[in-house]
Design a protein around this motif. Sequence first.
Motif, PDB file in Angstrom:
ATOM      1  N   ALA A  11      36.211 102.480 -22.803  1.00  0.00           N
ATOM      2  CA  ALA A  11      35.414 101.779 -22.722  1.00  0.00           C
ATOM      3  C   ALA A  11      33.623 102.387 -21.743  1.00  0.00           C
ATOM      4  CB  ALA A  11      35.925 100.164 -22.652  1.00  0.00           C
ATOM      5  N   GLY A  12      34.951 102.794 -20.239  1.00  0.00           N
ATOM      6  CA  GLY A  12      34.172 102.602 -19.183  1.00  0.00           C
ATOM      7  C   GLY A  12      35.418 104.142 -18.400  1.00  0.00           C
ATOM      8  N   VAL A  13      34.702 104.645 -16.897  1.00  0.00           N
ATOM      9  CA  VAL A  13      35.264 104.978 -15.963  1.00  0.00           C
ATOM     10  C   VAL A  13      34.356 104.039 -15.137  1.00  0.00           C
ATOM     11  CG1 VAL A  13      35.615 107.426 -15.483  1.00  0.00           C
ATOM     12  CG2 VAL A  13      35.280 107.782 -18.020  1.00  0.00           C
ATOM     13  N   ALA A  14      35.530 104.410 -14.015  1.00  0.00           N
ATOM     14  CA  ALA A  14      35.171 103.697 -12.568  1.00  0.00           C
ATOM     15  C   ALA A  14      35.900 104.672 -11.693  1.00  0.00           C
ATOM     16  CB  ALA A  14      36.313 102.671 -12.184  1.00  0.00           C
ATOM     17  N   LEU A  15      35.092 106.134 -10.837  1.00  0.00           N
ATOM     18  CA  LEU A  15      35.739 106.445  -9.666  1.00  0.00           C
ATOM     19  C   LEU A  15      35.085 106.478  -8.540  1.00  0.00           C
ATOM     20  CD1 LEU A  15      32.777 108.790 -11.520  1.00  0.00           C
ATOM     21  CD2 LEU A  15      35.734 109.079 -12.210  1.00  0.00           C
ATOM     22  N   THR A  64      30.594 104.246 -13.132  1.00  0.00           N
ATOM     23  CA  THR A  64      30.732 103.591 -11.638  1.00  0.00           C
ATOM     24  C   THR A  64      31.228 103.802 -10.626  1.00  0.00           C
ATOM     25  OG1 THR A  64      30.381 101.623 -10.315  1.00  0.00           O
ATOM     26  CG2 THR A  64      32.176 102.021 -11.475  1.00  0.00           C
ATOM     27  N   ILE A  65      30.434 104.236  -9.639  1.00  0.00           N
ATOM     28  CA  ILE A  65      31.404 105.621  -8.415  1.00  0.00           C
ATOM     29  C   ILE A  65      31.465 104.279  -7.425  1.00  0.00           C
ATOM     30  CG2 ILE A  65      31.038 107.491  -7.088  1.00  0.00           C
ATOM     31  CD1 ILE A  65      28.917 108.717  -8.827  1.00  0.00           C
ATOM     32  N   LEU A  66      33.232 104.365  -6.879  1.00  0.00           N
ATOM     33  CA  LEU A  66      33.009 103.498  -5.457  1.00  0.00           C
ATOM     34  C   LEU A  66      33.358 104.422  -4.531  1.00  0.00           C
ATOM     35  CD1 LEU A  66      33.060 101.148  -7.921  1.00  0.00           C
ATOM     36  CD2 LEU A  66      34.939 100.351  -6.581  1.00  0.00           C
ATOM     37  N   VAL A  67      32.745 104.238  -3.148  1.00  0.00           N
ATOM     38  CA  VAL A  67      32.926 105.112  -2.717  1.00  0.00           C
ATOM     39  C   VAL A  67      32.989 104.409  -0.869  1.00  0.00           C
ATOM     40  CG1 VAL A  67      30.801 106.282  -1.563  1.00  0.00           C
ATOM     41  CG2 VAL A  67      32.576 107.188  -1.265  1.00  0.00           C
ATOM     42  N   GLY A  68      33.798 104.521   0.241  1.00  0.00           N
ATOM     43  CA  GLY A  68      33.824 103.896   1.191  1.00  0.00           C
ATOM     44  C   GLY A  68      32.801 104.918   2.097  1.00  0.00           C
TER      45      GLY A  68
END
Length: 245
Positions: free
Chosen positions: A98-102, A187-191
């Motif tokens: 359903a989706g990809v969270a990176l 979506t992409i999550l990064v610090g």
Amino acid sequence: MPAAPALTFIGLHYWAGSGREFQQLAQLLAPDYPFLAPDLPGFGAATEPGSSYSVASYVKALESYIAENGVGRYVLVGHGMGGKIALALAARQPAGLAGVALLSPSPPGPEPLTDEDRMTSMRAYGKPDEAEKTFRKITARSLSATSHQQILEDNLRSTHLAWDAWLLHGSREDLSAQMCHVQVPCTILVGDQDDVMSPSVHGLETLPLLPSGTPLEIIGGAGHLLPYEAPEEVNRLLRDFVQGL
């Protein structure tokens, strides 16, 4: 018989890590969303794959894991190395995805590692003092003693073959041409304190290859290990992401 969950998360861990990195995140997402987090071949408690450590081999192992666990609709949460594997699977357009969270992902193209950095990492294998140095480099927020010890243990129990194979081959694979086949929301999550791959790397090398409208979420004060350093923020962002699927 209880109904099957509407959506399951599957976490794919970073290089020299294990599925244990997602423990806090899984607790925060429960009971709304089940969270599976396998150890990838050669890392954690997983055995050697018996073939190769190519991205395609990891994808094949993941496909078997999903089938064996009877997973229906799911979202991949790929961290670091796991991000590249997640994108490779997504490009195959598997049923149920359903989706990809990176999370601070390895980009679809070759990782921006210098030959000197690559050789330094190879020489660091199995050395407790080097594992501690790596810990300090890849984290920005203070962590509990338990998390600190777990990260060191996972580093040191990686197999030598898997360690070197990613540095020499997997991290260099170029999947850019496959990214046009990724059709699910991402979506992409990064610090913003990530010393492994800065937000600019993701913005320049990964974001342009993903579906139009993919957001790049930046978490302030966090380093590379988002599931350890920022589980609450990641939980909130993942919940927001899946509500829009």
